[in-house]
Scaffold this active site. Structure first.
Site, PDB file in Angstrom:
ATOM      1  N   CYS A  79      -7.081 -46.295 -41.739  1.00  0.00           N
ATOM      2  CA  CYS A  79      -6.219 -46.038 -42.891  1.00  0.00           C
ATOM      3  C   CYS A  79      -4.837 -45.532 -42.500  1.00  0.00           C
ATOM      4  CB  CYS A  79      -6.876 -45.017 -43.820  1.00  0.00           C
ATOM      5  SG  CYS A  79      -7.156 -43.391 -43.071  1.00  0.00           S
ATOM      6  N   GLU A 126     -13.462 -49.477 -47.423  1.00  0.00           N
ATOM      7  CA  GLU A 126     -12.942 -48.173 -47.848  1.00  0.00           C
ATOM      8  C   GLU A 126     -11.627 -47.900 -47.152  1.00  0.00           C
ATOM      9  OE1 GLU A 126     -12.270 -43.849 -47.025  1.00  0.00           O
ATOM     10  OE2 GLU A 126     -12.872 -45.427 -45.608  1.00  0.00           O
ATOM     11  N   ARG A 170      -9.678 -35.512 -52.522  1.00  0.00           N
ATOM     12  CA  ARG A 170      -9.619 -36.594 -51.529  1.00  0.00           C
ATOM     13  C   ARG A 170      -9.790 -37.919 -52.261  1.00  0.00           C
ATOM     14  NH1 ARG A 170     -10.633 -36.009 -46.036  1.00  0.00           N
ATOM     15  NH2 ARG A 170     -10.980 -37.924 -44.872  1.00  0.00           N
ATOM     16  N   ARG A 172      -9.787 -41.942 -52.368  1.00  0.00           N
ATOM     17  CA  ARG A 172      -9.984 -43.108 -51.522  1.00  0.00           C
ATOM     18  C   ARG A 172     -10.307 -44.320 -52.394  1.00  0.00           C
ATOM     19  NH1 ARG A 172      -7.896 -40.119 -48.585  1.00  0.00           N
ATOM     20  NH2 ARG A 172      -8.404 -39.541 -46.436  1.00  0.00           N
TER      21      ARG A 172
END
Length: 349
Positions: A79, A126, A170, A172
């Protein structure tokens, strides 16, 4: 031994955050790929009993023909090239980001070539929330075009904030793709209201004697070891740094938290100074989270538990948890996918 409900592979596996949700559904992991040797060590320590195969290294060196057939592909592809922090850092030093980042940005296409070769029934990808907006949305358009137009998969995606599951903000994105037409929708996934999510007291060492010693993280009385407290020099530096940026109207600074708070996002750079999540100790210098507390914060351990094996240094552990997927979120997505992944039992009679 009964046949597994489905077979899956774990790419860019890290320490197995995505995998844990699908293990619980009765899936059999038949292939794992993770390039970092320290993450491999942690992964093997926790999944060795059910691994049954050697962990592959650099995905760019993997021949898709050498990967066993599978129903499900999991991939938390890197990421950093797409994250806000990663993009800002690369811009500051004049380095390319996104797909122009040759070391990591193009690894999505290695995932795509494996999907193209094996045509699994379903995949789950993800990444960071900023993937949607990176390069004014063009990066995500390329990803969607590759998966939908080129490979013919039906996509559904959603950005999920983990703070309904764990005491951490968080966000995502989870992208699910099905080879065949389906009415599956990520928007149908019920996510706990983050306003009523758990607080840090559920993951912190209680330090009151109710928790025994945990390796070098705590002493015999369960108190957090002194080396996790910030030095006076570092604490003064962080306060001065924050004050300087406040004066400029910027929001940069440390994150000081107590037991009733929710933490900022744990990052892979946490080992450097711990500034994004510093636990207040009153008049004393604050401290970093211990790796065990990070394990709980990411859902690898239940609150109060210490079952996840951490066979690496604190520096490597912080990197691994900062790069990981929040396990309860992965588990919720897995359960949502289960009716479309695990065949329904055939009625008897």
């Amino acid at each position: 031994m009964s046949d597994p409900a489905f077979r899956f592979i774990d790419l860019f596996a890290g320490i197995g955050g995505l995998r844990r949700g699908f293990d619980a559904l009765g899936g059999d992991c038949v292939f794992t790929c993770e390039w970092d040797k320290w993450a491999q060590k942690t992964y093997a320590a926790n999944y060795d009993d059910g691994l049954g195969h050697k962990i592959a290294g650099d995905i760019r060196d993997v021949d898709p023909a050498d990967i066993p057939e599978h129903d499900l592909l999991l991939a938390g592809f890197p990421c950093q090239p797409f994250s806000i922090a990663g993009v800002s850092k690369k811009n500051a030093i004049g380095q390319p980001h996104g797909f122009r980042c040759e070391s990591q940005g193009t690894l999505f296409f290695d995932t795509a070539r494996i999907i193209a070769h094996h045509r699994p029934r379903v995949f789950l990808l993800e990444n960071v929330k900023n993937l949607v907006n990176h390069d004014r949305g063009r990066t995500f358009e390329v990803i969607k075009g590759t998966l939908q137009e080129d490979l013919g998969y039906t996509l559904s995606w959603r950005v999920i904030d983990a703070k309904g599951f764990v005491p951490q903000h968080r966000e995502r994105i989870f992208i699910v793709g099905f080879r065949d037409e389906t009415d599956f929708a990520m928007d149908d996934l019920e996510v706990p209201d983050p306003r009523f999510g758990p607080r840090l007291n559920t993951i912190l060492h209680p330090e009151d004697g109710t928790e025994g010693r945990d390796g070098h993280y705590t002493d015999a009385e369960g108190r957090v070891a002194g080396n996790y407290a910030l030095s006076t020099h570092l604490w003064c530096y962080l306060q001065d740094y924050a004050a300087k940026h406040r004066a400029r109207g910027n929001g940069f600074g440390f994150g000081l938290v107590g037991p009733d708070d929710v933490a900022r996002t744990l990052s892979a750079r946490y080992y450097k100074d711990g500034s994004e999540i510093l636990v207040s100790r009153g008049d004393k210098n604050p401290r970093r989270l211990t790796p065990r507390e990070c394990s709980r914060l990411m859902g690898f351990d239940e609150p109060g538990q210490a079952e996840f094996k951490i066979p690496v240094s604190d520096t490597q552990a912080y990197r691994q948890f900062g790069n990981a997927v929040v396990v309860p979120v992965a588990a919720a997505v897995a359960r949502h996918m289960a009716p479309y992944l695990v065949p329904a039992p055939v009625p008897v009679g």
